[in-house]
Design a protein around this motif. Structure first.
Motif, short mmCIF file in Angstrom:
data_model
loop_
_atom_site.label_atom_id
_atom_site.label_comp_id
_atom_site.label_asym_id
_atom_site.label_seq_id
_atom_site.Cartn_x
_atom_site.Cartn_y
_atom_site.Cartn_z
N CYS A 1 3.58 -0.18 6.97
CA CYS A 1 5.08 -0.11 6.52
C CYS A 1 5.93 0.06 7.73
O CYS A 1 5.82 1.16 8.52
CB CYS A 1 5.23 0.67 5.43
SG CYS A 1 6.92 0.73 4.82
N CYS B 1 7.03 3.10 -0.79
CA CYS B 1 8.45 3.62 -0.47
C CYS B 1 9.44 2.24 -0.92
O CYS B 1 10.70 2.64 -0.85
CB CYS B 1 8.57 3.88 1.06
SG CYS B 1 8.92 2.40 2.15
N ASN C 1 3.43 3.99 6.28
CA ASN C 1 2.24 3.86 5.39
C ASN C 1 1.30 2.77 5.98
O ASN C 1 1.66 1.71 6.13
CB ASN C 1 2.80 3.70 4.04
CG ASN C 1 1.61 3.68 3.03
OD1 ASN C 1 0.66 4.57 3.06
ND2 ASN C 1 1.71 2.88 2.16
N CYS D 1 8.09 3.40 6.55
CA CYS D 1 7.68 4.98 6.39
C CYS D 1 6.12 4.69 7.04
O CYS D 1 5.61 6.05 7.20
CB CYS D 1 7.38 5.21 5.17
SG CYS D 1 5.83 4.39 3.97
N CYS E 1 5.46 -1.93 -0.40
CA CYS E 1 4.93 -0.57 -0.14
C CYS E 1 5.36 0.59 -1.07
O CYS E 1 6.31 0.25 -2.01
CB CYS E 1 5.49 -0.16 1.28
SG CYS E 1 5.03 1.71 1.88
ZN LIG Z 1 6.60 2.45 3.35
#
Ligand SMILES: [Zn+2]
Ligand SMILES: [Zn+2]
Length: 522
Positions: free
Chosen positions: A409, A438, A414, A412, A436
Motif C-alpha cells: 500500500c 486503510c 501494508n 500505509c 487496503c
Molecule cells: Zn494502506
C-alpha cells in the motif's frame, strides 16, 4: 526383416507406435498400485551432455522394472525453465544484459529460448526411447506451476513461515540479485593478508585483513574474552587508520585467537560473520559497497572504484603512511556465486525469506524417514542442514521467474496478498482487486521474482496438481522415488523436503536415488 537395419526408419516407426498407443501413459483410472517418480526437470542452460543421459538412464531402468512388475507407473517429465540459468543463457547467446532491456522484452527472449531448447531436448529424449509420459509434462514457468508456486508462498506466509526483512543478504554484483546460501560455491583465490595498525590511545593494535577496502565500513573491533594478550582492551575505543574515527572494542567468542592477530575488524560487511555480529551486537551500518559491486561515492579515497581497484588504492595509501606492519600472500577460500563464478558481497536490502533455521531438527529427522541410495548421500544432506547459517532468501531481483503475488500500500505500507482465486497473478500487470485496510487504492507491486528453487521445490505438488482440478495429492504423495544429482542435495532435495513438511506434514518421497557425474578426462 530387411537386409540392412535402418535404425532411422525403425526407431521412427517404434516411436510413433509408442505415442499412438500411449504405451507409457499413466492411467489414473487403474486399480493397480501406483509407482511414482519425481523426475528432475532439467534447467534450460544450453548444455545437454552425456551426464544427462547417464543419470536419466538409471531412473529409466527403475520405471521399466516397476512397469513389468505390474505397477501403474507415474513417470512425468518437466523443464525447470524459469530463473537465472535461462536468463544467463539468453544473455550469453543474445549478447544482452537483462538490466539494459525493458522487462517484457527480455522475458519474451527467455520464452523463445526455452521453447527452442525444450523442443530439442524432447526430441532427443524421444529418440533415446525414454519411457516418460509426455502427457504429464510441465514447465516451471507455465501457468499451473506458477499458480502452485504462488499458492505455496501464500500458505507459508499465512502460516508465519515466510517473512520479509530488511537485513544483510548475500548479493551477486554480477547478476545484481540477492542469492541464497545454497547458491554459493567456494573458490581458492590468491590474495594479500595485510596487517594494519589500529590505535587505542598510544598503543598499536595489529589487525589482519584481506579486505582493506572495507576499512571505511569498520564499525568495531572484536577480541575473544579469553585472549590474555588483548582482553584488557575490551570496552575501550580504537581509531580506524586512514579515516581517523573511533570504534568500540567489543568481546565475542567468534573472534578466533589463532586467526590473523586475534583482533578482528568488523565491517559492514566483509563476510557472514560480520553480518551475524551486525545483528547480534546491534551495530551501525556504514555503506561501502553498492549493489553493482562498486564503492559508494561518499567513501573517501575510493568512491566509484571497483573492489579490486579500491583494495590496491587503500593498501597503497596505508603503506605510504606507514600504517601497514606486514603483508603476506595467501591462498584463501572465498564464496562465489555458482552461476557466474564472481565473488559475492553482503549488502543490506529488503528481501523475502522462508524460515528454515528454527526447524532445523525437523529437517534432520526427515532424513531418517527417507531411504537414501547410495546411503552415504544422506551425510551430505545432514552436513548441509547442520551448517545452515541463513534462512532461505527466496526473492531475486531478476525478471524471468514466478512473481511474488504481492503489493504494498502506497499510503500505509501494508502488504497486500493476492487471493488464491487470482493465481497465477503478475502484480506488475494487475492490482489486488480490493482496497487496503486503510482505505487506499494505490499500490506498489513487488517486482522481485521467486528463487527458481522456490518453484522446483514443489515438483511433487506440481506432479500431483496440488490444489488444482484433478488433484492427485491423496494418491500420489508422498511419491515413491526422487532421482537427482548429488550436487543439488543442498538445494533441490533439501528445499523439497522443507516445502513438503510445511505443506503436508510428510516427507516428499520414500526413496531418493542420487547419481554422480560423468567426468571428462583431463
Ligand atoms: Zn494502506
Ligand atoms: Zn552471479
Amino acid at each position: 526383416m530387411e537386409k540392412r537395419y535402418d535404425f532411422r526408419k525403425v526407431e521412427k516407426e517404434m516411436q510413433d507406435f509408442w505415442r499412438e498407443n500411449s504405451v507409457y501413459r499413466f492411467d489414473p483410472g487403474s486399480e493397480n498400485e501406483i509407482y511414482s517418480i519425481d523426475t528432475p526437470p532439467p534447467t534450460v542452460s544450453g548444455s545437454l551432455h552425456i551426464g544427462h543421459i547417464f543419470s536419466y538412464t538409471q531412473a529409466e531402468m527403475i520405471a521399466r522394472y516397476r512397469r513389468m512388475q505390474g505397477y501403474n507407473v507415474f513417470y512425468p517429465f518437466g523443464f525447470d525453465d524459469n530463473g537465472l540459468p535461462t536468463e544467463r543463457l539468453v544473455e550469453k547467446e543474445e549478447g544482452v544484459k537483462a538490466k539494459d532491456l525493458p522487462r517484457s522484452e527480455f522475458i519474451r527472449m527467455c520464452m523463445k529460448t526455452c521453447e527452442k531448447y525444450e523442443k530439442e531436448f524432447k526430441e532427443l529424449w524421444e529418440s533415446l526411447g525414454f519411457s516418460v509420459d509426455w502427457s504429464l509434462r510441465y514447465e516451471t514457468i507455465n501457468p499451473m506451476a506458477r499458480r502452485i508456486s504462488q499458492r505455496s508462498f501464500i500458505r507459508l506466509l499465512k502460516d508465519g513461515k515466510a517473512y520479509m526483512k530488511e537485513s544483510p543478504v548475500l548479493w551477486c554484483p554480477e547478476c545484481q540479485t540477492s542469492i541464497a546460501q545454497a547458491e554459493l560455491e567456494t573458490a581458492d583465490k590468491e590474495t594479500t593478508f595485510s596487517y594494519i595498525k589500529f590505535k587505542s590511545g598510544d598503543e598499536i593494535l595489529p589487525v589482519a585483513t584481506t579486505r582493506p577496502e572495507l576499512l571505511y565500513g569498520c564499525v568495531c573491533l572484536f577480541i575473544n574474552p579469553k585472549d590474555d594478550r588483548y582482553s584488557k582492551y575490551i570496552g575501550r575505543k580504537a581509531v580506524v587508520p586512514l579515516y581517523d574515527y573511533e570504534v568500540p572494542i567489543l568481546a565475542d567468542e567468534k573472534a578466533y585467537m589463532d586467526k590473523g592477530t586475534g583482533i578482528v575488524m568488523c565491517c559492514t560487511f566483509g563476510d557472514s560473520t560480520d553480518a551475524g555480529w551486525y545483528e547480534t551486537h546491534k551495530l551501525p551500518y556504514r555503506k561501502v559497497i553498492l549493489p553493482d559491486g562498486t564503492i559508494d561515492g561518499n567513501v573517501p579515497f575510493i568512491g566509484g572504484l571497483n573492489v579490486i581497484e579500491a583494495r590496491h588504492r587503500i593498501t597503497g595509501l596505508l603503506s605510504e603512511k606507514g600504517l601497514i606492519i606486514k603483508s603476506e600472500s595467501i591462498t584463501h577460500t572465498v564464496a562465489v556465486h555458482e552461476r557466474c563464478g564472481k565473488d559475492i558481497e553482503i549488502i543490506p536490502s529488503r528481501q523475502w525469506y522462508i524460515d528454515i533455521l528454527s526447524r532445523r531438527e525437523k529437517f534432520l529427522e526427515a532424513a531418517d524417514s527417507i531411504k537414501w541410495y547410495p546411503k552415504h548421500m544422506k551425510n551430505r544432506y545432514i552436513a548441509w542442514v547442520e551448517n545452515l547459517k541463513w534462512d532461505w532468501c527466496i526473492s531475486r531481483q531478476r525478471c524471468f521467474g514466478v512473481p511474488f503475488p504481492l503489493w504494498y500500500c502506497k499510503k500505509c505500507g501494508n502488504v497486500m496478498v493476492a487471493d488464491e482465486e487470482m493465481l497465477p497473478v503478475n502484480p506488475m500487470e494487475t492490482g489486488p482487486g480490493k482496497p487496503c485496510q486503510c482505505g487506499s487504492n494505490e499500490f506498489e507491486p513487488e517486482t522481485s521474482v521467486f528463487d527458481t528453487w522456490a518453484t522446483s521445490s514443489v515438483t511433487p505438488q506440481i506432479n500431483a496438481r496440488w490444489g488444482e482440478e484433478g488433484d492427485l495429492s491423496g494418491r500420489l504423495l508422498p511419491m515413491n522415488m526422487r532421482t537427482q544429482a548429488h550436487e543439488i542435495i543442498r538445494t533441490w532435495a533439501f528445499y523439497t523436503i522443507v516445502k513438503s513438511l510445511y505443506h503436508t506434514g510428510r516427507i516428499p518421497w520414500k526413496d531418493i536415488m542420487v547419481c554422480g557425474f560423468v567426468l571428462a578426462k583431463r
